[in-house]
Design a protein around this motif. Structure first.
Motif, short mmCIF file in Angstrom:
data_model
loop_
_atom_site.label_atom_id
_atom_site.label_comp_id
_atom_site.label_asym_id
_atom_site.label_seq_id
_atom_site.Cartn_x
_atom_site.Cartn_y
_atom_site.Cartn_z
N CYS A 145 18.59 13.57 35.72
CA CYS A 145 18.66 13.83 37.16
C CYS A 145 17.60 12.98 37.85
CB CYS A 145 18.42 15.30 37.47
SG CYS A 145 18.39 15.67 39.24
N PHE A 146 17.97 12.35 38.96
CA PHE A 146 17.03 11.55 39.74
C PHE A 146 16.88 12.10 41.15
CE2 PHE A 146 19.22 8.54 36.80
CZ PHE A 146 18.16 8.41 35.90
N TYR A 147 17.22 13.40 41.30
CA TYR A 147 17.18 14.01 42.63
C TYR A 147 16.30 15.26 42.67
CZ TYR A 147 21.23 10.94 43.13
OH TYR A 147 22.06 9.85 43.15
N GLY A 148 15.40 15.42 41.69
CA GLY A 148 14.43 16.50 41.81
C GLY A 148 14.45 17.54 40.72
N ILE A 149 15.15 17.29 39.61
CA ILE A 149 15.12 18.19 38.46
C ILE A 149 14.47 17.45 37.31
CG2 ILE A 149 16.46 19.57 36.83
CD1 ILE A 149 18.63 19.82 38.93
N ASP A 150 13.60 18.13 36.60
CA ASP A 150 12.79 17.45 35.60
C ASP A 150 13.56 17.18 34.31
OD1 ASP A 150 10.08 16.46 34.77
OD2 ASP A 150 10.47 17.90 33.19
N MET A 151 14.38 16.15 34.31
CA MET A 151 15.00 15.61 33.09
C MET A 151 15.27 14.14 33.39
SD MET A 151 18.53 17.78 33.16
CE MET A 151 19.49 18.05 34.64
N SER A 152 14.43 13.29 32.83
CA SER A 152 14.36 11.91 33.31
C SER A 152 14.90 10.88 32.34
CB SER A 152 12.91 11.55 33.64
OG SER A 152 12.37 12.46 34.56
#
Length: 525
Positions: free
Chosen positions: A425-432
């Motif tokens: 997710c690149f919109y504010g959830i911590d899984m990069s």
């Protein structure tokens, strides 16, 4: 899901001048409406536990707007367990308006300087402002590089919140006086990603805005002279607003308070929607309504969807066990449809402290300390273990081991009220990064899901594993798939910069480069 965190939540409140104070006003009167902010933040504490803060506005103070922020939970930051210290804080920051913020870091460090709201002092009142931000800018690297290209600019933090602050400040520069709507319109042309914003300035002007895709939720309410807004409706409901007066802010729109007048205005075109489906699945408080859909009813429907797919034999020793706490709605509904008991076979230790992102054994130890299996409930049973989602699988592995070794369960069948998470997710959830996710290794292109689920169950130590199909999410949320951001379960992102970051993440994963896509993007700019 204890190894997954949201970025943050925002709140705002304003008591306009009025002959009659709002019925919801604190005993100290309209000029002390800021006293309600800690209560609002408590209701969105689920969205961030690393830090909390507020900025209040009072034209009678030398510090017309004044900000207080610290690391810790809302109760810790505002000293709510100590009446005298809490009262002293509330007196110091009394005001007729306030914005507030809770944070969990998906980028930036875990220190006080990253806590929000961010305040920017200026000699001119209209340029002296404070704001809080929920979300993440997917084009952070490009925005950062553009700012630093000017030798006169310097960024002190590695966070998109500072980028946003400087872009807003730049729109305010010069002798012209743009309106708040014009400022948001202009910065929205530069931002690619998810954002909801609450801002107050030293003129006593306030705005609450939501990104044009509506990725992040915002609710607001107006009753007489009182306005309030928050990332979730539950914060407004618990203040005492009538449910009929609580609304979701439309994507691309903003609420402004200027010259003591409340307006709802559009600052950007919103040709499509991309609401984050995870708000209904996991993040939002179960008592909230997100974009006119009950979070509880969504989770209940997910459980009914799971029940439709169930194939294991049902006997008198079959039970449904939710993983505390947010999977309970789905688990109860699934159990009801199947005609089996839904029981609390896992007890969560609510006093184990905040869980920060930790690598390796640290995260595993945290998960192990959080849950206690009840042998009296689980022994000899065929268990349908219901979870919201499996992200990194750390928690699920620990739970299955403990249910077998301590609970002496006969069988463990994992049922996930969500499709497999295959993309960051690149919109504010911590899984990069892709490598940190559990499912992608098994969900290879062209492979039958059932075969993948069998291998995943074996890896976890479960007797079987089943996820919901993609179409179940739209039915549960009661919205068409085209209105949802489902990038983490499809790999298809609603913004150009998000898709670009995913392409970088795929390349990094293929080459064994285990770094965040943001870092690679910065290197490429």
């Amino acid at each position: 899901m204890s190894d997954l965190r949201h970025e943050c939540g925002i709140a705002a409140i304003y008591h306009l001048p009025s002959a009659e104070p709002s019925r919801l006003c604190p005993q100290q009167g309209p000029e002390a409406i800021s006293r309600l902010m800690p209560r609002m933040l408590l209701d969105i504490q689920n969205r961030g536990q690393l830090s909390a803060g507020m900025t209040s506005y009072s034209p009678t103070r030398s510090q017309i707007i004044d900000t207080y922020r610290e690391l810790g939970s809302v109760a810790e930051v505002f000293r709510l367990s100590h009446r005298g210290k809490a009262e002293a804080l509330m007196q110091q920051y009394e005001g007729r308006a306030a914005i507030g913020h809770v944070r969990y870091a998906t980028c930036g460090e875990e220190d006080r300087s990253y806590a929000q709201p961010f305040e920017r002092h200026h000699l001119q009142k209209r340029k002296w402002f404070s704001f809080g931000f929920n979300g993440q800018l997917a084009n952070y690297a490009e925005l950062r590089q553009a700012l630093l290209a000017d030798d006169d600019h310097h960024l002190a933090r590695t966070t998109d919140t500072e980028i946003m602050m400087h872009e807003i400040s730049r729109e305010m520069s010069g002798e012209l006086r743009p309106s708040l709507v014009e400022i948001m319109h202009n910065v929205s042309q530069k931002f690619d990603g998810a954002y909801s914003v609450a801002l107050v300035n030293a003129l006593g002007e306030m705005m609450v805005a939501r990104d044009p895709l509506g990725i992040k939720p915002v609710s607001y309410a107006i009753e007489g002279p009182l306005f309030a807004a928050a990332s979730e409706s539950v914060a407004l409901l618990n203040l005492g607003f009538e449910p009929a007066n609580i609304h979701s802010l439309e994507p691309g729109t903003m609420v402004t308070i200027v010259d003591n007048e409340i307006k709802i205005e559009r600052f950007a075109d919103s040709p499509r929607r991309a609401h984050c489906f995870f708000e209904w699945i996991y993040f939002a408080n179960v008592a909230s309504n997100i974009d006119d859909r009950s979070v509880y009813l969504s989770r209940k429907t997910l459980g009914e969807e799971l029940a439709k797919l169930e194939t294991i034999p049902i006997d008198e020793d079959t039970i449904v066990v939710p993983v505390p706490d947010t999977s309970k709605g789905a688990a109860d509904a699934m159990a009801y449809q199947l005609g089996v008991p839904s029981v609390e076979g896992l007890i969560r230790n609510r006093y184990s402290g905040r869980t920060f992102i930790e690598g390796g054994a640290g995260r595993k130890d945290k998960a192990a300390a959080k849950y206690t299996p009840l042998r009296e409930v689980l022994e000899g049973k065929r268990i349908l273990l219901v979870e919201d989602s499996i992200v990194r699988s750390t928690t699920m592995r620990v739970l299955i081991d403990k249910i077998r070794e301590v609970g002496h369960a006969r069988e463990i069948h994992v049922r996930v009220a969500c499709p497999p998470i295959i993309a960051p997710c690149f919109y504010g959830i911590d899984m990069s990064t892709i490598s940190e996710l559990f499912a992608p290794e098994f969900m290879t292109p062209g492979r039958e899901p059932e075969a993948a689920y069998t291998d995943m169950a074996r890896e976890l130590g479960a007797d079987s594993l089943r996820y919901l199909p993609l179409e179940s999410i739209a039915r549960a949320v009661n919205r068409p798939q085209s209105d949802l951001c489902q990038a983490c379960i499809t790999g298809e992102y609603p913004t150009d910069a998000g898709q670009k970051l995913y392409d970088i993440a795929v390349t990094n994963d293929a080459s064994g480069t285990n770094i965040r896509a943001y870092e690679s993007a910065e290197a490429q700019v």
